[in-house]
Design an enzyme around this catalytic site. Structure first.
Site, PDB file in Angstrom:
ATOM      1  N   THR A   1       0.356  -0.006   6.194  1.00  0.00           N
ATOM      2  CA  THR A   1      -0.082   0.132   4.866  1.00  0.00           C
ATOM      3  C   THR A   1      -1.576   0.747   4.426  1.00  0.00           C
ATOM      4  OG1 THR A   1      -0.053  -0.780   2.599  1.00  0.00           O
ATOM      5  CG2 THR A   1      -0.851  -2.253   4.363  1.00  0.00           C
ATOM      6  N   ASN A   2      -1.974   1.191   3.668  1.00  0.00           N
ATOM      7  CA  ASN A   2      -3.336   1.653   3.064  1.00  0.00           C
ATOM      8  C   ASN A   2      -3.510   0.845   2.018  1.00  0.00           C
ATOM      9  OD1 ASN A   2      -3.981   3.460   5.412  1.00  0.00           O
ATOM     10  ND2 ASN A   2      -2.652   4.899   4.277  1.00  0.00           N
ATOM     11  N   ASN A   3      -2.630  -0.170   1.339  1.00  0.00           N
ATOM     12  CA  ASN A   3      -2.746  -0.783   0.073  1.00  0.00           C
ATOM     13  C   ASN A   3      -3.529  -2.082   0.606  1.00  0.00           C
ATOM     14  OD1 ASN A   3      -2.172  -2.637  -1.862  1.00  0.00           O
ATOM     15  ND2 ASN A   3      -0.565  -1.398  -2.487  1.00  0.00           N
ATOM     16  N   ALA A   4      -4.959  -2.048   0.190  1.00  0.00           N
ATOM     17  CA  ALA A   4      -5.901  -3.171   0.296  1.00  0.00           C
ATOM     18  C   ALA A   4      -5.265  -4.287  -0.295  1.00  0.00           C
ATOM     19  CB  ALA A   4      -7.040  -2.803  -0.306  1.00  0.00           C
ATOM     20  N   SER A   5      -4.615  -4.352  -1.414  1.00  0.00           N
ATOM     21  CA  SER A   5      -4.148  -5.808  -2.146  1.00  0.00           C
ATOM     22  C   SER A   5      -3.018  -6.045  -1.353  1.00  0.00           C
ATOM     23  CB  SER A   5      -3.514  -5.300  -3.445  1.00  0.00           C
ATOM     24  OG  SER A   5      -4.482  -4.908  -4.306  1.00  0.00           O
ATOM     25  N   LYS A   6      -1.947  -5.497  -0.759  1.00  0.00           N
ATOM     26  CA  LYS A   6      -1.064  -5.710  -0.056  1.00  0.00           C
ATOM     27  C   LYS A   6      -1.691  -6.525   1.603  1.00  0.00           C
ATOM     28  CE  LYS A   6       3.049  -2.773  -0.916  1.00  0.00           C
ATOM     29  NZ  LYS A   6       3.919  -1.841  -0.123  1.00  0.00           N
TER      30      LYS A   6
ATOM     31  N   ASP B   1       8.452  -2.034   2.236  1.00  0.00           N
ATOM     32  CA  ASP B   1       8.453  -1.121   0.991  1.00  0.00           C
ATOM     33  C   ASP B   1       9.066  -2.164  -0.225  1.00  0.00           C
ATOM     34  OD1 ASP B   1       8.320   1.189  -0.486  1.00  0.00           O
ATOM     35  OD2 ASP B   1      10.462   1.542  -0.493  1.00  0.00           O
ATOM     36  N   SER B   2       8.534  -2.090  -1.381  1.00  0.00           N
ATOM     37  CA  SER B   2       9.178  -3.085  -2.335  1.00  0.00           C
ATOM     38  C   SER B   2       9.472  -2.389  -3.421  1.00  0.00           C
ATOM     39  CB  SER B   2       7.916  -3.846  -2.693  1.00  0.00           C
ATOM     40  OG  SER B   2       7.603  -4.727  -1.749  1.00  0.00           O
TER      41      SER B   2
END
Length: 191
Positions: free
Chosen positions: A7-12, A68-69
């Site tokens: 992922t590149n999603n910092a929150s995740k 994936d969500s």
């Protein structure tokens, strides 16, 4: 064990790092030298999860997992679903996604929904899949400042607060992602 979270999603990443603690050496895509945009072209949440994990394994040969969500709203025939990240258009924007969702639900009383997460794990070329679901309902407007995405309008069943009004630990204990990651961690500890 070293694992890459695709992922590149910092929150995740922050959410999952808090759940995993120091049991695993968690790497990011950047840590393994993956800077390209990983494709998400499948028409299901499971398909996208598998596609992302396969990309990392096939191109970098690093043990990894990808998630994936999606938010599935009953009155909208399961929308936004696999298109949750871009529901408000491109480029992705949490604010536009929320605005689009609330506009599509205007005047609708059935606001039942669920968050669904599917995680695909690849260890030495072997695949395993884990799913987590959080049932709830969509509010008519956002509440709370925590979380991300659709969290400010989603109230999980049995609660009167949105995910955005909960601490990260509270949310992780009951969230779709938390449930899926509990299954992943249990699997990793067992194998």
């Amino acid at each position: 064990m070293t694992l890459c979270f695709a992922t590149n999603n910092a929150s995740k990443l922050a959410e999952i790092s808090a759940m995993l603690g120091d049991q695993f050496d968690l790497k990011t895509l950047k840590d393994i030298g993956c800077f390209e945009e990983i494709p998400e072209t499948q028409d299901t949440i499971l398909g996208n999860s598998r596609q992302k994990a396969a990309h990392v394994w096939d191109h970098y040969r690093v043990n990894c997992f990808a998630d994936d969500s999606g938010l599935e709203v009953d009155a909208l025939n399961g929308e936004p679903g696999v298109h949750s990240a871009y529901y408000g258009g491109h480029p992705r924007s949490y604010e536009r996604n929320l605005t689009q969702l609330l506009a599509n639900l205007a005047g609708i009383t059935d606001r039942t929904a669920r968050f669904r997460t599917v995680i695909t794990l690849v260890i030495n070329g072997n695949y395993a899949v884990f799913e987590g679901i959080a049932e709830g309902r969509i509010l008519t407007g956002p509440r709370g400042t925590g979380g991300f995405g659709y969290d400010p309008v989603f109230v999980p069943d049995g609660y009167d607060r949105t995910f955005a009004e909960m601490s990260m630990a509270e949310k992780s204990a009951i969230s779709h992602r938390g449930k899926a990651f509990e299954k992943l961690v249990a699997f990793l500890k067992k194998n």
